[in-house]
Enzyme design. Structure first.
Site, PDB file in Angstrom:
ATOM      1  CB  SER A  50      -0.938  -0.002   1.211  1.00  0.00           C
ATOM      2  OG  SER A  50      -1.831  -1.085   1.149  1.00  0.00           O
ATOM      3  CG  HIS A  59      -2.797   4.036   2.939  1.00  0.00           C
ATOM      4  ND1 HIS A  59      -4.167   3.841   2.965  1.00  0.00           N
ATOM      5  CD2 HIS A  59      -2.261   2.813   2.676  1.00  0.00           C
ATOM      6  CE1 HIS A  59      -4.434   2.572   2.720  1.00  0.00           C
ATOM      7  NE2 HIS A  59      -3.288   1.930   2.556  1.00  0.00           N
TER       8      HIS A  59
END
Length: 299
Positions: free
Chosen positions: A203, A250
């Protein structure tokens, strides 16, 4: 070879934008400065003013003198190649291979390769983690997935974003941005997460591509809507599935990828390689410094 259209303009797409003359399904707001045909990020070649299409560059209307000067280049200065998604496909292949290894070898394999700051592992009977010198986990965790839904979502995102970002940056710059974005996401996890909390997944690197995609859209003066939707979707998931989504990875990947992309696509042409190298080196030094500082604090 793709057939050129009879007129320099293509018909408007569903959003009112013309379609790339070489890729009819891709809407774009950029046109070749010489023939005025619409071109997508994969086809655009940097020129002294604006961008040119590959055909105009091949016919000798490039940006300088001689074969080297006329060689097609991406918006970031990378070489234009036939297989413009090669690195994206290789990265997806590595992730899938590691996933198969996880299915075959089980949780012990995951425990030894996941990102973890500092913790006692009762199975191994010893302290493990980055703070104990296991820095290889920064890289291995980026290719590690346990659930089918996790790897499926990440690989679909990598395929979508990679097909947009890799042709615009070129292979080498794309790979550097991907890996450093993953490391940037890992550093944010290391700094902000509990030391004994394990994290896995691509991610961070993928959100680095989101940041780079946003910079490219801004550079080409295109609609920023797709990036905004991706970020909003991630924020919603973070609140819907608390504890399962690493917002630290993220955020770290997004900031790292955006910063690197800024340096790559806005670097002045006459000093482009130098500026890009300095930006990459500065981000790398910042990552290493943060790792050293956090490790010193934990130990």
């Amino acid at each position: 070879m793709d057939q050129a259209p009879d007129s320099p303009r293509e018909s408007a797409g569903s959003h009112g934008l013309p379609s790339c003359y070489r890729h009819p399904g891709r809407e774009t707001g950029i046109s070749c400065t010489r023939c005025e045909r619409p071109i997508c990020p994969e086809c655009m070649v940097s020129a002294s003013v604006g961008f040119q299409c590959p055909e105009c560059v091949r016919t000798g209307s490039g940006t300088g003198h001689g074969p080297a000067a006329n060689r097609p280049r991406t918006i970031a200065g990378g070489a234009v190649v036939d297989d413009s998604f090669l690195v994206t496909k290789v990265l997806i292949g590595i992730n899938l291979a590691v996933f198969v290894a996880v299915l075959a070898l089980g949780d012990r394999f995951v425990d030894e390769l996941s990102l973890i700051g500092y913790a006692y592992n009762p199975q191994l009977g010893e302290v493990v983690g980055l703070a104990d010198g296991e820095w290889y986990r920064l890289v291995t965790s980026m290719f590690l997935h346990q659930e089918l839904s996790h790897i499926a979502f990440n690989m679909l995102a990598l395929w979508f974003l990679g097909r947009m970002v890799e042709p615009a940056l070129g292979r080498g710059r794309f790979l550097a941005l991907y890996l450093l974005s993953g490391l940037g996401g890992d550093v944010f996890v290391y700094l902000l997460n509990a030391p004994n909390q394990a994290t896995i997944g691509a991610s961070g690197a993928i959100f680095g591509l989101v940041g780079a995609f946003a910079v490219l859209l801004r550079r080409m003066k295109l609609d920023m809507g797709p990036v905004v939707l991706i970020i909003l979707f991630s924020v919603v998931l973070t609140f819907v599935r608390p504890g399962e989504i690493s917002w630290q990875a993220h955020l770290g990947g997004l900031l790292t990828g955006g910063l690197l992309a800024l340096g790559m696509v806005y670097a002045p042409r006459e000093r482009r390689t130098l500026v890009q190298a300095v930006v990459v080196a500065a981000v790398t030094v910042a990552i290493v410094a943060a790792l050293i500082a956090r490790t010193a604090y934990l130990t």
